[in-house]
Design an enzyme around this catalytic site. Structure first.
Site, short mmCIF file in Angstrom:
data_model
loop_
_atom_site.label_atom_id
_atom_site.label_comp_id
_atom_site.label_asym_id
_atom_site.label_seq_id
_atom_site.Cartn_x
_atom_site.Cartn_y
_atom_site.Cartn_z
N HIS A 118 0.95 -1.20 -0.01
CA HIS A 118 0.07 0.11 0.02
C HIS A 118 0.90 1.31 -0.05
O HIS A 118 2.13 1.28 0.64
CB HIS A 118 -0.73 0.09 1.33
CG HIS A 118 -2.21 0.94 1.09
ND1 HIS A 118 -2.11 2.10 1.55
CD2 HIS A 118 -3.26 0.69 0.64
CE1 HIS A 118 -3.14 2.83 1.32
NE2 HIS A 118 -4.17 1.84 0.77
N ASP A 133 -8.07 -5.29 0.04
CA ASP A 133 -8.36 -6.21 -1.24
C ASP A 133 -8.21 -7.81 -0.95
O ASP A 133 -8.49 -8.44 -1.71
CB ASP A 133 -7.93 -5.40 -2.25
CG ASP A 133 -8.26 -4.27 -2.88
OD1 ASP A 133 -7.55 -3.20 -2.81
OD2 ASP A 133 -9.64 -3.99 -2.74
C1 SDX Z 1 -6.16 0.18 -2.76
O1 SDX Z 1 -4.40 4.62 -2.02
C2 SDX Z 1 -5.34 4.13 -1.30
O2 SDX Z 1 -5.74 4.47 -0.23
C3 SDX Z 1 -5.88 2.83 -2.12
C4 SDX Z 1 -6.90 2.11 -1.43
C5 SDX Z 1 -8.16 2.87 -1.03
O3 SDX Z 1 -9.09 2.38 -0.10
O4 SDX Z 1 -8.61 3.59 -1.78
O5 SDX Z 1 -6.45 1.65 -0.08
C6 SDX Z 1 -7.33 0.89 -2.01
O6 SDX Z 1 -5.94 0.56 -3.96
C7 SDX Z 1 -5.25 -0.89 -2.15
C8 SDX Z 1 -4.25 -1.37 -3.08
C9 SDX Z 1 -4.76 -2.43 -3.79
N1 SDX Z 1 -3.52 -2.72 -4.72
C10 SDX Z 1 -3.01 -3.99 -4.79
O7 SDX Z 1 -3.06 -4.86 -3.92
C11 SDX Z 1 -1.91 -4.04 -5.94
C12 SDX Z 1 -0.65 -4.65 -5.43
N2 SDX Z 1 -0.05 -3.61 -4.72
C13 SDX Z 1 1.12 -2.87 -5.42
O8 SDX Z 1 0.84 -2.77 -6.82
C14 SDX Z 1 1.54 -1.46 -4.65
O9 SDX Z 1 1.70 -2.04 -3.58
C15 SDX Z 1 0.80 -0.47 -4.71
C16 SDX Z 1 0.26 -0.11 -5.89
C17 SDX Z 1 -0.55 -0.67 -3.78
C18 SDX Z 1 1.59 0.53 -3.75
O10 SDX Z 1 2.35 0.98 -4.96
P1 SDX Z 1 3.59 2.06 -4.41
O11 SDX Z 1 3.24 2.77 -3.16
O12 SDX Z 1 3.97 2.93 -5.66
O13 SDX Z 1 4.76 0.96 -3.86
P2 SDX Z 1 5.93 0.90 -4.60
O14 SDX Z 1 5.79 0.28 -5.89
O15 SDX Z 1 6.98 1.96 -4.34
O16 SDX Z 1 6.61 -0.28 -3.67
C19 SDX Z 1 7.72 -0.24 -2.89
C20 SDX Z 1 8.59 -1.71 -3.09
C21 SDX Z 1 8.74 -1.77 -4.73
O17 SDX Z 1 10.06 -2.64 -4.58
P3 SDX Z 1 11.62 -1.91 -4.94
O18 SDX Z 1 11.63 -1.04 -6.00
O19 SDX Z 1 11.40 -0.93 -3.53
O20 SDX Z 1 12.56 -2.80 -4.69
O21 SDX Z 1 7.79 -2.75 -2.86
C22 SDX Z 1 7.34 -3.38 -4.16
C23 SDX Z 1 7.93 -2.65 -5.14
O22 SDX Z 1 8.21 -3.50 -6.46
N3 SDX Z 1 6.02 -4.03 -4.03
C24 SDX Z 1 5.57 -5.06 -4.40
C25 SDX Z 1 4.09 -5.06 -4.27
N4 SDX Z 1 3.79 -3.98 -3.73
C26 SDX Z 1 5.09 -3.19 -3.76
N5 SDX Z 1 6.21 -6.29 -4.61
C27 SDX Z 1 5.39 -7.29 -4.83
N6 SDX Z 1 4.12 -7.49 -4.75
C28 SDX Z 1 3.40 -6.11 -4.26
N7 SDX Z 1 2.11 -6.26 -4.16
#
Ligand code: SDX
Length: 441
Positions: free
Chosen positions: A317, A375
């Site tokens: 998140h 989710d």
């Molecule tokens: C919702 O914003 C809100 O409030 C949204 C929400 C709401 O109520 O409105 O809460 C609802 O959208 C919840 C999120 C649902 N999405 C998912 O479950 C999709 C999977 N999650 C990821 O796509 C991700 O975690 C996000 C999109 C939710 C957050 O993305 P960020 O903040 O841009 O995170 P990031 O990409 O900067 O991640 C930091 C690190 C990265 O690795 P590094 O580059 O540091 O090595 O964590 C990794 C990312 O690659 N990472 C993941 C991951 N989420 C982040 N790696 C594997 N699986 C994941 N799910």
């Protein structure tokens, strides 16, 4: 009135920015709210320095002042007008939470009854909108139908599109909250070739939705109170969440003066993405792809592989670097629904629990503070309740409409509100002259 204060009443602190290139220094006010990080007011940065800030994804940017929802991502705290989400999920109901988000305090019995009646009496759709549905293919994704139908509402309700008129804003707000379940249920019925079921005024919001979704003219539909309560709680858990992508979309669309129906349609479109509200559908598809517990390790490895686009859906998140408090309530609700439905062992739940166990022990996820979010469990509940996977994000949109509307209302009523118009860091071509076609290589 609660001890809310506006940012401008915050402490008169400042920060100093020194431009090492020119040696010039600039002071900017620091504002503090009632909770959360202080903010640097950079409204005059460009005028004073000739520079923009640069923050793609807005990881460090506050886009507005708001009094609706507060999130502490490190502590896993979510408050709606100061009330913790778990207390609201345990003790309140969705109509009361709608009132709270819209008007700032919990209603008394009389105002709650009046509000519920106002919503109930807007649940029917203009009959001609049925023709609108008939224009879609039966296999259209219900989010596409939802986007289209909600955007079309402004073509039917001209008496509530003038955003400068407080009464019209209120009617449009009530219409949107009331009609979203009806539109959602119609999208589902249309996709399975069953007749539309009209709303019934004697039912609660959640009961009405279940009735419109699963009743058929051929027999009486019995509301299961445990499932209705679970549905109501799921609506509460998805109602609002600060300045997330879809809420920011609604605010930006609304800042141009667009009508509320168009703004909510924009929010629905943004929510649809798998990184946002589309994640609940993606979680179920992911669990289906993993299939069995012995393949969990393989998919966790893929999620960690930078060369593999696979992500663990339902994990991570932007704000929560701790457990999403909504996921905790959702998991408890999952047990209650499966028990009520007599589902002894749900392979998807077992798989999800194993995935969560392995991920939360893995350094990659621990170091990046990736926890299950709202989710991760919701899809398992919704599937058990009989919703097809394609309807999961639609339900999220039904619940989030009140949050979008509350945030839109707060923006419209903010006297300092202006059209949102971000700038950029331009790295394209310098100015150059046009080359006629016959002179190009
Ligand atoms: C919702 O914003 C809100 O409030 C949204 C929400 C709401 O109520 O409105 O809460 C609802 O959208 C919840 C999120 C649902 N999405 C998912 O479950 C999709 C999977 N999650 C990821 O796509 C991700 O975690 C996000 C999109 C939710 C957050 O993305 P960020 O903040 O841009 O995170 P990031 O990409 O900067 O991640 C930091 C690190 C990265 O690795 P590094 O580059 O540091 O090595 O964590 C990794 C990312 O690659 N990472 C993941 C991951 N989420 C982040 N790696 C594997 N699986 C994941 N799910």
């Amino acid at each position: 009135m609660s001890d809310q204060k506006t940012a401008t009443q915050g402490a008169a602190d400042t920060v100093t920015l020194v431009d090492n290139k020119t040696g010039k220094s600039y002071e900017f006010p620091v504002l503090d709210g009632t909770e959360g990080p202080r903010v640097i007011d950079i409204g005059k940065l460009y005028a004073q320095t000739g520079m923009f800030t640069f923050d793609p994804g807005y990881t460090s940017t506050g886009s507005c002042e708001s009094q609706i929802t507060y999130i502490d991502g490190d502590k896993g705290v979510l408050l709606h007008r100061g009330y913790p989400i778990k207390e609201l999920a345990d003790k309140s109901d969705f109509m009361e939470v709608c009132y709270l988000l819209l008007y700032g305090d919990l209603p008394n019995a009389a105002t709650k009854a009046k509000f519920e009646k106002a919503i109930t009496y807007h649940t029917m759709l203009h009959e001609q909108l049925i023709n609108f549905f008939r224009g879609f293919r039966r296999d259209a994704h219900p989010m596409a139908v939802m986007c289209g139908a909600v955007g079309a509402l402004s073509a039917f309700y001209h008496d509530s599109t003038d955003i400068r008129d407080e009464r019209q804003r209120m009617i449009a707000s009530h219409r949107l909250i009331a009609k979203m379940p009806t539109i959602a249920a119609m999208a589902y019925k249309y996709s399975i070739g069953q007749p539309f079921v009209y709303p019934r005024n004697e039912l609660s919001y959640a009961e009405n939705f279940l009735h419109m979704m699963f009743a058929v003219p051929a027999e009486e539909y019995k509301i299961n109170p445990v499932l209705a309560k679970a549905m109501d709680r799921i609506f509460i858990l998805h109602a609002d969440h600060e300045q997330n992508a879809s809420t920011s979309t609604v605010r930006l669309a609304g800042s141009s003066g667009a009508n509320p129906f168009a703004c909510i349609a924009a929010g629905i479109a943004s929510l649809w993405g798998p990184a946002h509200g589309g994640a609940n559908e993606a979680v179920l598809n992911m669990l289906g792809e993993i299939g069995t517990k012995d393949r969990v390790a393989e998919f966790v490895a893929r999620a960690k592989d930078k060369d593999d686009p696979f992500r663990l859906m339902g994990f991570g998140h932007r704000v929560y670097k701790n457990y999403d408090p909504r996921a905790t309530v959702m998991r408890q609700t999952c047990y209650e629904v499966l028990e009520e439905l007599g589902v002894e062992n749900e392979p998807l739940l077992d798989l999800a629990m194993e995935l969560e166990r392995i991920a939360l022990e893995d350094d990659y996820f621990v170091e990046r503070k990736l926890y299950p979010n709202v989710d991760f469990y919701s899809g398992i509940i919704l599937r058990a309740m009989g919703f097809p996977t394609s309807m999961f994000t639609v339900l999220f949109a039904v619940a989030r409409t009140v949050g979008w509307i509350a945030q839109w209302k707060e923006m419209i009523e903010d006297p300092s509100q202006r059209i949102g118009r971000p700038r950029q860091l331009y790295t394209g071509q310098n100015q150059r002259s046009y080359t006629p076609l016959d002179q190009r290589g």
